[in-house]
Write a protein that holds these residues in place. Structure first.
Motif, PDB file in Angstrom:
ATOM      1  N   SER A  23      28.638 117.627  78.790  1.00 59.75           N
ATOM      2  CA  SER A  23      27.824 118.106  77.614  1.00 59.75           C
ATOM      3  C   SER A  23      28.583 118.610  76.546  1.00 59.75           C
ATOM      4  CB  SER A  23      26.932 119.530  78.380  1.00 59.75           C
ATOM      5  OG  SER A  23      27.853 120.439  78.127  1.00 59.75           O
ATOM      6  N   LEU A  24      27.724 118.422  75.118  1.00 65.40           N
ATOM      7  CA  LEU A  24      28.595 118.904  74.078  1.00 65.40           C
ATOM      8  C   LEU A  24      28.928 120.179  73.903  1.00 65.40           C
ATOM      9  CD1 LEU A  24      29.394 117.813  71.095  1.00 65.40           C
ATOM     10  CD2 LEU A  24      26.886 118.260  70.450  1.00 65.40           C
ATOM     11  N   GLU A  25      28.142 121.021  74.528  1.00 66.19           N
ATOM     12  CA  GLU A  25      28.293 122.399  74.626  1.00 66.19           C
ATOM     13  C   GLU A  25      29.622 122.995  75.331  1.00 66.19           C
ATOM     14  OE1 GLU A  25      27.096 124.278  72.519  1.00 66.19           O
ATOM     15  OE2 GLU A  25      26.214 122.495  72.039  1.00 66.19           O
ATOM     16  N   GLU A  26      29.986 121.926  76.449  1.00 65.93           N
ATOM     17  CA  GLU A  26      31.295 122.277  77.050  1.00 65.93           C
ATOM     18  C   GLU A  26      32.378 121.596  76.370  1.00 65.93           C
ATOM     19  OE1 GLU A  26      32.881 120.030  81.101  1.00 65.93           O
ATOM     20  OE2 GLU A  26      30.891 120.019  80.987  1.00 65.93           O
ATOM     21  N   ALA A  27      32.331 120.699  75.525  1.00 68.94           N
ATOM     22  CA  ALA A  27      33.247 120.134  74.474  1.00 68.94           C
ATOM     23  C   ALA A  27      33.455 121.207  73.297  1.00 68.94           C
ATOM     24  CB  ALA A  27      32.802 118.942  73.855  1.00 68.94           C
ATOM     25  N   VAL A  28      32.283 121.846  73.076  1.00 69.22           N
ATOM     26  CA  VAL A  28      32.391 122.871  71.947  1.00 69.22           C
ATOM     27  C   VAL A  28      33.296 124.006  72.452  1.00 69.22           C
ATOM     28  CG1 VAL A  28      31.283 124.636  70.753  1.00 69.22           C
ATOM     29  CG2 VAL A  28      30.517 122.105  70.563  1.00 69.22           C
ATOM     30  N   ASP A  29      32.934 124.660  73.658  1.00 68.22           N
ATOM     31  CA  ASP A  29      33.720 125.645  74.157  1.00 68.22           C
ATOM     32  C   ASP A  29      35.171 125.523  74.218  1.00 68.22           C
ATOM     33  OD1 ASP A  29      31.308 127.159  74.571  1.00 68.22           O
ATOM     34  OD2 ASP A  29      31.185 126.555  76.835  1.00 68.22           O
ATOM     35  N   ALA A  30      35.450 124.258  74.663  1.00 62.85           N
ATOM     36  CA  ALA A  30      36.869 123.729  74.863  1.00 62.85           C
ATOM     37  C   ALA A  30      37.659 124.021  73.379  1.00 62.85           C
ATOM     38  CB  ALA A  30      37.044 122.227  75.325  1.00 62.85           C
ATOM     39  N   VAL A  31      36.844 123.061  72.716  1.00 64.97           N
ATOM     40  CA  VAL A  31      37.392 123.362  71.086  1.00 64.97           C
ATOM     41  C   VAL A  31      37.871 124.687  70.615  1.00 64.97           C
ATOM     42  CG1 VAL A  31      36.910 122.597  68.738  1.00 64.97           C
ATOM     43  CG2 VAL A  31      36.493 120.986  70.551  1.00 64.97           C
ATOM     44  N   ARG A  32      36.604 125.560  70.837  1.00 67.30           N
ATOM     45  CA  ARG A  32      36.852 126.784  70.385  1.00 67.30           C
ATOM     46  C   ARG A  32      37.980 127.412  70.834  1.00 67.30           C
ATOM     47  NH1 ARG A  32      30.746 127.795  70.403  1.00 67.30           N
ATOM     48  NH2 ARG A  32      30.150 127.596  68.190  1.00 67.30           N
ATOM     49  N   GLY A  33      38.250 127.105  72.314  1.00 62.42           N
ATOM     50  CA  GLY A  33      39.202 128.121  72.989  1.00 62.42           C
ATOM     51  C   GLY A  33      40.522 127.650  72.437  1.00 62.42           C
ATOM     52  N   TRP A  34      40.758 126.331  72.139  1.00 58.86           N
ATOM     53  CA  TRP A  34      42.032 125.895  71.679  1.00 58.86           C
ATOM     54  C   TRP A  34      42.385 126.281  70.266  1.00 58.86           C
ATOM     55  CZ3 TRP A  34      40.664 120.594  74.267  1.00 58.86           C
ATOM     56  CH2 TRP A  34      41.378 120.551  75.126  1.00 58.86           C
ATOM     57  N   ARG A  35      41.210 126.078  69.366  1.00 58.52           N
ATOM     58  CA  ARG A  35      41.104 126.668  68.038  1.00 58.52           C
ATOM     59  C   ARG A  35      41.730 128.029  67.814  1.00 58.52           C
ATOM     60  NH1 ARG A  35      43.574 124.621  65.439  1.00 58.52           N
ATOM     61  NH2 ARG A  35      42.619 125.263  63.413  1.00 58.52           N
ATOM     62  N   ALA A  36      41.113 128.920  68.814  1.00 58.44           N
ATOM     63  CA  ALA A  36      41.390 130.288  68.826  1.00 58.44           C
ATOM     64  C   ALA A  36      42.894 130.461  69.164  1.00 58.44           C
ATOM     65  CB  ALA A  36      40.598 131.094  69.887  1.00 58.44           C
ATOM     66  N   ARG A  37      43.528 129.582  69.838  1.00 60.40           N
ATOM     67  CA  ARG A  37      44.872 130.081  69.981  1.00 60.40           C
ATOM     68  C   ARG A  37      45.592 128.987  69.052  1.00 60.40           C
ATOM     69  NH1 ARG A  37      45.899 127.577  75.168  1.00 60.40           N
ATOM     70  NH2 ARG A  37      43.882 127.218  75.301  1.00 60.40           N
ATOM     71  N   GLY A  38      44.848 128.512  67.895  1.00 63.09           N
ATOM     72  CA  GLY A  38      45.837 127.813  66.965  1.00 63.09           C
ATOM     73  C   GLY A  38      46.154 126.302  67.261  1.00 63.09           C
ATOM     74  N   VAL A  39      45.794 125.807  68.437  1.00 62.05           N
ATOM     75  CA  VAL A  39      46.105 124.560  68.811  1.00 62.05           C
ATOM     76  C   VAL A  39      45.260 123.255  67.932  1.00 62.05           C
ATOM     77  CG1 VAL A  39      46.084 122.793  70.675  1.00 62.05           C
ATOM     78  CG2 VAL A  39      46.612 125.424  71.174  1.00 62.05           C
ATOM     79  N   THR A  40      45.785 122.374  67.501  1.00 62.68           N
ATOM     80  CA  THR A  40      45.111 121.504  66.750  1.00 62.68           C
ATOM     81  C   THR A  40      44.366 120.625  68.073  1.00 62.68           C
ATOM     82  OG1 THR A  40      46.620 121.309  64.922  1.00 62.68           O
ATOM     83  CG2 THR A  40      45.387 119.318  65.548  1.00 62.68           C
ATOM     84  N   VAL A  41      43.348 119.939  67.528  1.00 66.96           N
ATOM     85  CA  VAL A  41      42.477 119.252  68.380  1.00 66.96           C
ATOM     86  C   VAL A  41      42.085 117.847  68.128  1.00 66.96           C
ATOM     87  CG1 VAL A  41      40.210 119.229  69.844  1.00 66.96           C
ATOM     88  CG2 VAL A  41      41.464 121.289  69.370  1.00 66.96           C
ATOM     89  N   VAL A  42      42.224 116.733  68.987  1.00 68.07           N
ATOM     90  CA  VAL A  42      41.860 115.432  68.722  1.00 68.07           C
ATOM     91  C   VAL A  42      40.327 115.534  69.301  1.00 68.07           C
ATOM     92  CG1 VAL A  42      42.262 112.994  68.779  1.00 68.07           C
ATOM     93  CG2 VAL A  42      44.055 114.638  68.544  1.00 68.07           C
ATOM     94  N   ALA A  43      39.446 115.049  68.675  1.00 64.60           N
ATOM     95  CA  ALA A  43      38.070 114.766  69.104  1.00 64.60           C
ATOM     96  C   ALA A  43      37.933 113.315  68.852  1.00 64.60           C
ATOM     97  CB  ALA A  43      37.031 115.387  68.619  1.00 64.60           C
ATOM     98  N   GLU A  44      37.466 112.389  70.099  1.00 64.12           N
ATOM     99  CA  GLU A  44      37.399 111.045  70.026  1.00 64.12           C
ATOM    100  C   GLU A  44      36.199 110.512  70.760  1.00 64.12           C
ATOM    101  OE1 GLU A  44      41.161 110.051  71.098  1.00 64.12           O
ATOM    102  OE2 GLU A  44      40.796 109.549  73.144  1.00 64.12           O
ATOM    103  N   ALA A  45      36.135 109.279  70.396  1.00 62.32           N
ATOM    104  CA  ALA A  45      34.881 108.467  71.065  1.00 62.32           C
ATOM    105  C   ALA A  45      35.301 108.220  72.468  1.00 62.32           C
ATOM    106  CB  ALA A  45      34.876 106.855  70.306  1.00 62.32           C
ATOM    107  N   PRO A  46      34.276 108.624  73.343  1.00 60.21           N
ATOM    108  CA  PRO A  46      34.808 108.458  75.068  1.00 60.21           C
ATOM    109  C   PRO A  46      34.397 106.765  75.086  1.00 60.21           C
ATOM    110  CG  PRO A  46      32.353 108.968  74.433  1.00 60.21           C
ATOM    111  CD  PRO A  46      33.001 109.055  73.212  1.00 60.21           C
ATOM    112  N   CYS A  47      35.751 106.185  75.782  1.00 59.05           N
ATOM    113  CA  CYS A  47      35.934 104.699  75.821  1.00 59.05           C
ATOM    114  C   CYS A  47      35.240 104.289  76.899  1.00 59.05           C
ATOM    115  CB  CYS A  47      37.349 104.154  75.547  1.00 59.05           C
ATOM    116  SG  CYS A  47      37.898 104.628  74.121  1.00 59.05           S
ATOM    117  N   SER A  48      34.397 103.400  77.164  1.00 55.50           N
ATOM    118  CA  SER A  48      33.983 102.630  78.546  1.00 55.50           C
ATOM    119  C   SER A  48      34.843 101.502  78.626  1.00 55.50           C
ATOM    120  CB  SER A  48      32.486 102.516  78.584  1.00 55.50           C
ATOM    121  OG  SER A  48      31.967 101.950  77.601  1.00 55.50           O
TER     122      SER A  48
END
Ligand SMILES: Nc1ncnc2c1ncn2[C@@H]1O[C@H](COP(=O)(O)OP(=O)(O)OP(=O)(O)O)[C@@H](O)[C@H]1O
Ligand SMILES: [Mg+2]
Length: 400
Positions: A174-199
């Motif tokens: 779910s998108l909310e799960e991805a949002v949570d992960a991004v929030r967690g990393w960004r709160a610790r100053g970690v840069t995040v790559v978000a990308e297309a899921p490849c099939s």
């Protein structure tokens, strides 16, 4: 450490320093031993996998430039078991005259997935559609939602640095799960790559060894099988047809040349309906190449050493038409490996145990079987791996 200087009769320097002392360093030391090459490993602690086989051991942090400077002083070339290193420190050391292979410019792609995506895209290499999230929290979440809208799918999100074995990668439902992960990393100053899921039809890996002058050697591309982000099986040639394998090899060579890498480069790829896509690269020997120890004329470990010492590279031909490698992991209760005798009951199995303390999901070893029939080598490798304990990664608490 007091290291006796070692050269051959032509004066070729033959002492290699390895930053990190995990199983890759251990297998590098095994290959070095056969060539009469001296090894010094920089281990995080006395129980690291390579400390049992290295010529010399120093204890220190891989991210500490002073520890690497000390290592560089007692060897001819510094190379790496992993990429959790301080790039700026390495640049300074290189400027001061240390020989570091691969160099910091090539390492940067393996250290930082954001840098990798940006530079590969700029070089015209095929990568998934991506966004780098390194701004303020609200802006990053908005950018993630926009990307999800554009893709019509939940983006895969990854910490740009510090991940391995699927840690630092969230393939969310779910998108909310991805949002949570991004929030967690960004709160610790970690840069995040978000990308297309490849099939993808399958995941594959292409290995290249490259000398300082540009000479390369390449092995047959292989199919890899990941469970929960961790490689558990490598099949040669697997489901890859010849033309996909050749395309992947050509792409890996372009990546190697783009990076100017010295040593082994592993390129992880997705085989999609729209063609090959680069997932990530490692500038060192790689789990997808352990089969080369028994399955190729020259292993990835030996050619890595030959490349970083600027020695001629060895032939990479397959020694048999079908090869399968299966990883052995610590079981969920933290035990393992299981019965060595039972694993060796399979006469075709070549068992490698790394001498690591078992922890749930930790890679403890691998088994390779070389033969003529894909189904047969697969069955034998899994039988031996099963005798050694669980071979399925635990989802939580996986430890290197
Ligand atoms: N864009 C994507 N689309 C679909 N699956 C993905 C994507 N990115 C990663 N994955 C899945 O997650 C796995 C782990 O991702 P990645 O290789 O980036 O992480 P890692 O932790 O650096 O891996 P490792 O160190 O084990 O090679 C991939 O092998 C793949 O199965
Ligand atoms: Mg990977």
């Amino acid at each position: 450490v007091a290291v006796t200087e070692r050269t051959d009769h032509a004066g070729t320097p033959l002492t290699v320093g390895i930053v990190g002392a995990g199983q890759l360093a251990r297998m590098l030391c095994e290959a070095a031993s056969a060539l009469g090459v001296a090894t010094v490993v920089l281990a995080a602690g006395p129980d690291d996998a390579a400390t049992q086989v290295a010529g010399h051991v120093t204890i220190g942090a891989a991210a500490d430039p002073q520890a690497i400077a000390d290592l560089a002083r007692c060897c001819d070339v510094v190379t790496f078991d992993h990429e959790l290193v301080d790039l700026d420190g390495l640049v300074g050391l290189e400027d001061a005259g240390a020989v570091i292979r691969p160099g910091p410019r090539a390492l940067a792609a393996a250290v930082d997935k954001a840098h990798q995506r940006r530079t590969f895209a700029a070089a015209g290499l095929p990568v998934p559609r991506f966004e780098i999230l390194d701004g303020d929290a609200a802006g990053d979440v908005a950018a993630l939602r926009e990307l999800a809208d554009e893709l019509g799918a939940v983006p895969v999100v990854k910490a740009a640095r510090g991940g391995y074995d699927g840690r630092g990668v969230v393939v969310a439902d779910s998108l909310e799960e991805a949002v949570d992960a991004v929030r967690g990393w960004r709160a610790r100053g970690v840069t995040v790559v978000a990308e297309a899921p490849c099939s993808f039809r399958c995941e594959l890996a292409a290995l290249v060894a490259r000398r300082p002058g540009g000479e390369v050697a390449q092995w047959r591309c292989v199919q890899t099988d990941q469970l929960e982000g961790v490689c558990r099986e490598v099949m040669v040639p697997g489901a890859l047809d010849e033309s996909t394998a050749l395309d992947a090899a050509a792409l890996a060579r372009r990546v190697a040349e783009h990076l100017g890498v010295v040593g082994v480069l592993a390129v992880e790829l997705f085989d999609t309906a729209d063609g090959l896509v680069v997932n990530e690269v490692a500038t060192r020997p790689h789990n997808s190449g352990h089969w080369t120890i028994e399955g190729a004329v020259t292993s990835q470990f030996e050619n890595h050493l030959r490349a970083v010492l600027d020695l001629p590279l060895g032939a990479t031909d397959l020694v048999a038409p079908a090869i399968c490698s299966v990883n052995v992991f610590g079981s969920a209760d933290g035990t393992g490996p299981g019965s060595l005798a039972a694993a060796l009951d399979e006469p075709a199995a070549k068992v490698h145990l790394y001498g690591k303390e078992p922890k749930p999901g930790r890679k403890l070893g691998h088994v390779t079987v070389v033969g003529t029939d894909a189904a047969d080598v697969h069955a034998r490798a899994w039988r031996a791996a099963a005798a050694l304990g669980t071979h399925v990664a635990a989802s939580a608490g996986a430890a290197r």
